[in-house]
Design a protein around this motif. Structure first.
Motif, PDB file in Angstrom:
ATOM      1  N   GLY A   1       0.835  -1.062  -0.081  1.00 34.23           N
ATOM      2  CA  GLY A   1      -0.041  -0.106   0.178  1.00 34.23           C
ATOM      3  C   GLY A   1       0.791   1.223  -0.236  1.00 34.23           C
ATOM      4  O   GLY A   1       0.163   2.318  -0.299  1.00 34.23           O
TER       5      GLY A   1
ATOM      6  N   ASN B   1      -0.924  -8.599  -3.822  1.00 33.93           N
ATOM      7  CA  ASN B   1      -1.554  -8.432  -2.372  1.00 33.93           C
ATOM      8  C   ASN B   1      -1.387  -9.703  -1.699  1.00 33.93           C
ATOM      9  O   ASN B   1      -2.437 -10.458  -1.708  1.00 33.93           O
ATOM     10  CB  ASN B   1      -2.914  -7.892  -2.559  1.00 33.93           C
ATOM     11  CG  ASN B   1      -3.575  -7.552  -1.246  1.00 33.93           C
ATOM     12  OD1 ASN B   1      -3.247  -8.039  -0.413  1.00 33.93           O
ATOM     13  ND2 ASN B   1      -4.670  -7.042  -1.496  1.00 33.93           N
TER      14      ASN B   1
ATOM     15  N   SER C   1      -9.308   0.313  -6.956  1.00 36.17           N
ATOM     16  CA  SER C   1      -8.281  -0.694  -6.236  1.00 36.17           C
ATOM     17  C   SER C   1      -6.916  -0.871  -7.072  1.00 36.17           C
ATOM     18  O   SER C   1      -7.209  -1.033  -8.138  1.00 36.17           O
ATOM     19  CB  SER C   1      -9.069  -1.735  -5.799  1.00 36.17           C
ATOM     20  OG  SER C   1      -8.077  -2.922  -5.077  1.00 36.17           O
ATOM     21  N   ARG C   2      -6.107  -0.723  -6.266  1.00 36.40           N
ATOM     22  CA  ARG C   2      -4.711  -1.012  -6.910  1.00 36.40           C
ATOM     23  C   ARG C   2      -4.107  -2.527  -6.728  1.00 36.40           C
ATOM     24  O   ARG C   2      -3.066  -2.877  -6.911  1.00 36.40           O
ATOM     25  CB  ARG C   2      -3.671   0.131  -6.489  1.00 36.40           C
ATOM     26  CG  ARG C   2      -4.077   1.375  -6.919  1.00 36.40           C
ATOM     27  CD  ARG C   2      -2.691   2.414  -6.761  1.00 36.40           C
ATOM     28  NE  ARG C   2      -2.553   2.544  -5.133  1.00 36.40           N
ATOM     29  CZ  ARG C   2      -1.504   2.016  -4.752  1.00 36.40           C
ATOM     30  NH1 ARG C   2      -0.603   1.207  -5.264  1.00 36.40           N
ATOM     31  NH2 ARG C   2      -1.160   2.165  -3.191  1.00 36.40           N
ATOM     32  N   SER C   3      -4.985  -3.181  -5.984  1.00 33.43           N
ATOM     33  CA  SER C   3      -4.592  -4.524  -5.379  1.00 33.43           C
ATOM     34  C   SER C   3      -4.559  -5.547  -6.826  1.00 33.43           C
ATOM     35  O   SER C   3      -5.334  -5.451  -7.516  1.00 33.43           O
ATOM     36  CB  SER C   3      -5.885  -5.190  -4.680  1.00 33.43           C
ATOM     37  OG  SER C   3      -5.445  -6.440  -4.169  1.00 33.43           O
TER      38      SER C   3
ATOM     39  N   GLU D   1       0.319   6.124  -6.258  1.00 32.81           N
ATOM     40  CA  GLU D   1      -1.122   5.757  -6.469  1.00 32.81           C
ATOM     41  C   GLU D   1      -1.521   5.254  -7.684  1.00 32.81           C
ATOM     42  O   GLU D   1      -2.593   4.606  -7.798  1.00 32.81           O
ATOM     43  CB  GLU D   1      -1.708   7.124  -6.185  1.00 32.81           C
ATOM     44  CG  GLU D   1      -1.508   8.298  -7.255  1.00 32.81           C
ATOM     45  CD  GLU D   1      -2.158   9.443  -6.909  1.00 32.81           C
ATOM     46  OE1 GLU D   1      -2.198  10.249  -7.698  1.00 32.81           O
ATOM     47  OE2 GLU D   1      -2.891   9.560  -5.909  1.00 32.81           O
TER      48      GLU D   1
ATOM     49  N   PHE E   1      -5.612   0.138   0.238  1.00 28.40           N
ATOM     50  CA  PHE E   1      -5.604   1.100  -1.172  1.00 28.40           C
ATOM     51  C   PHE E   1      -6.672   1.984  -1.044  1.00 28.40           C
ATOM     52  O   PHE E   1      -7.727   1.715  -1.334  1.00 28.40           O
ATOM     53  CB  PHE E   1      -5.724  -0.003  -2.305  1.00 28.40           C
ATOM     54  CG  PHE E   1      -4.392  -0.902  -2.267  1.00 28.40           C
ATOM     55  CD1 PHE E   1      -3.261  -0.599  -2.635  1.00 28.40           C
ATOM     56  CD2 PHE E   1      -4.962  -2.185  -2.011  1.00 28.40           C
ATOM     57  CE1 PHE E   1      -2.202  -1.615  -2.771  1.00 28.40           C
ATOM     58  CE2 PHE E   1      -3.979  -3.207  -2.274  1.00 28.40           C
ATOM     59  CZ  PHE E   1      -2.584  -2.966  -2.557  1.00 28.40           C
TER      60      PHE E   1
END
Length: 598
Positions: free
Chosen positions: A362, A372, A408-410, A366, A403
């Motif tokens: 995290g 994850n 979501s950046r997962s 960005e 995040f």
């Protein structure tokens, strides 16, 4: 002294010949040109810490020799007996091989170290990336993926070009793959302990220089890489390259002198007492706080972007931002963001290393995606039976606790190259890594896994059915979660490593995919999940503010429900509702239709 980064590094064809330039802190550097076994040495001219020479012709195999003080305790490794590979090499004439001579002062290594080949650098403007977050990433090892594929000609098996075969493209399209994530295809060297055990590094996470392609995996060099990526793109599939900038294969003080150590040992991070820092767990760590190291990383990324790559996955990515501690505002992030080419690419961090403060999930910029592991472990725990609804819901919701922001950046995954295969998760409670020669001490010792009924393979119909249900449930969870799903090649049809959860040293049938005996029913199930995800008009990275959470009876969730064994997620999709049910007893279901009233 001029700017050490002003002169382009590497071998560059120029009118009438080739200009060679290399960064080195040595006292004297020689360019070595080879014609068969014959070596010709040419003195290079120094300008700051960059040495250069221009010679006639462009068809050269070459390396370097560096002269200076040899004093390892003082981080000085200059040994003119060592042939050194250009850190900017793009192609090599042979693979790296381990030998004690690589680490012995005064032992000449010209007969065993690869020579770099001069090729014209690419100058084309790369096309825009095909891949977009939310699409399916398919992680694969080029060699293990194709070695046993019956449709691929034997001479092409194990190579990058195999990915352009129609049978492979058909398989990728069937699964709805948005991008293949290629485990390292750059030239790597085996760890010192492997050859005496009769083992080889199967994964490639031990490079010596960052850009040179592996002569075994990519025998056609840059041209093969360009043509294979073009074929994948023609099929609508992007390419993400897994790159290693955290360490190089020269290892610790007992390792060989192959490139950086013999040219510019300051490229490696050192403690105040001069000892090598080992935040990568491999003997050394590249020092990205140094401008010259960052320049090399960015030059490498630009090169692989020009061949058509959509983006990059960074192994042990916190090393990029160490100086020595991790800094979320490290210069390399701003340099990538400011680059007109690199700023358009997909960046994926493996957000941990083994150094102090190494777990940084995290903490990356960005616009970066991140692997994850919280998703991996909590999804497994819920379906194993020792997790709660709240934990699973958090991961299904894109790990909003980690995040922030609308999308979501997962990068969600349940299994990857490192660890148990998806099928082995439900068949082995303990690792079985004895074949790696380390007395079963290597690999994760506390993976979240379980066995239904008994350890390992079984003919028991009930046990096999229970394992199949668990695998399908985890796959359904993966494809119905917010974020970007990642599937490792072979998990779609039940690949097994017989309980080996650290297959890096198994370049054999342990890690080579068994295409002839694959579970085609499971493969069809994965394809159906992928189709459902693609055809549902929903932004799979950004639906959190539309979600309505209910318990399995259809009522609003209570605090007690979050500690329970399931929930229902209602999402508006046009004039309909998508209802996703996660029930520990009954598995996962997805319903498109009118909203059910509670």
């Amino acid at each position: 002294m001029t700017n050490q980064l002003a002169l382009p590094l590497g071998a560059m064809p120029v009118p009438g010949g080739t200009r060679f330039a290399v960064r080195s802190t040595a006292e004297r550097v020689e360019l070595c040109l080879f014609e068969g076994p014959d070596e010709r040495r040419i003195a290079m001219t120094r300008d700051g810490d960059v040495w250069s020479a221009t010679v006639p012709g462009t068809d050269h195999l070459y390396g370097y020799r560096a002269h200076g003080r040899y004093d390892p305790p003082c981080n000085l490794w200059f040994d003119p007996a060592k042939l050194l590979v250009d850190p900017y090499a793009l192609e090599l004439d042979r693979p790296f091989v381990q030998s004690p001579r690589l680490g012995q002062y005064g032992e000449d290594t010209a007969d065993i170290v690869p020579r770099a080949r001069v090729i014209a650098p690419l100058t084309t403007t790369p096309p825009p990336p095909l891949f977009r977050p939310g699409g399916l990433i398919y992680e694969l090892n080029v060699r293990g993926f194709s070695m046993r594929h019956p449709a691929i000609p034997p001479e092409q098996r194990g190579t990058l070009a195999a990915l352009s075969h129609p049978a492979v493209l058909d398989h990728l399209r069937k699964l709805g793959v948005a991008a293949v994530e290629l485990m390292p295809i750059t030239a790597a060297i085996d760890e010192r302990h492997l050859p005496p055990l009769g083992l080889r590094n199967a994964w490639g996470y031990n490079p010596v220089v960052p850009m040179a392609l592996c002569p075994e995996r990519v025998p056609g060099g840059v041209a093969e890489l360009v043509s294979t990526i073009a074929a994948l793109r023609e099929a609508g599939i992007g390419v993400i390259l897994d790159l290693v900038f955290n360490h190089m294969g020269e290892s610790d003080v007992q390792g060989g002198t192959l490139s950086f150590r013999g040219l510019d040992p300051d490229a490696y991070a050192h403690a105040p007492d001069g000892t090598l820092i080992n935040d990568a767990g491999t003997g050394n760590t590249l020092d990205a706080s140094r401008p010259s190291v960052r320049a090399m990383i960015l030059d490498s990324l630009r090169h692989f972007t020009r061949v058509g790559g959509d983006g990059f996955r960074f192994d042990l990515a916190p090393v990029l931002a160490r100086g020595p501690g991790f800094d979320a505002r490290a210069p390399i992030f701003a340099e990538i963001a400011a680059d007109p080419i690199l700023s358009t690419r997909i960046m994926i961090a493996e957000p941990w290393d083994i150094g102090p403060g190494g777990y940084q999930l995290g903490a990356f910029p960005e616009h970066w995606l991140e692997w994850n592991d919280k998703y991996r472990d909590q999804v497994r725990r819920f379906w194993r039976g020792d997790g709660c609804s709240g934990d699973l819901a958090t991961r299904v919701a894109g790990s909003a606790d980690v995040f922030t922001g609308p999308a979501s950046r997962s990068v969600n995954f349940v299994a990857a190259h490192d660890g148990f295969t998806l099928a082995d998760l439900t068949a082995y409670a303990e690792r079985h890594n004895h074949a790696n020669g380390e007395d079963n001490r290597d690999g994760h010792g506390d993976e979240v896994s379980w066995n239904h009924g008994q350890e390992g393979p079984t003919d028991d119909t009930a046990i096999r059915a229970a394992r199949a249900r668990s695998v399908r449930t985890m796959l359904a969870t993966l494809f119905l979660s917010r974020g970007t799903p990642m599937l490792t090649a072979g998990d779609e049809f039940g690949r097994t490593q017989r309980g080996n959860n650290n297959g890096y040293a198994q370049d054999n049938e342990t890690t080579w995919l068994d295409w002839e005996n694959r579970d085609e029913a499971l493969e069809d199930f994965v394809a159906a999940l992928s189709t459902f995800r693609r055809e549902t008009p929903l932004d799979w990275t950004d639906w959190l503010d539309k979600a309505e959470w209910r318990n399995l009876s259809g009522d609003p969730m209570t605090p007690e429900d979050w500690e329970g064994d399931g929930f229902a997620l209602h999402l508006p999709v046009g004039d309909e509702s998508l209802i996703l049910r996660f029930d520990h007893k009954r598995g996962v279901s997805a319903i498109r239709g009118r909203m059910l009233e509670s």
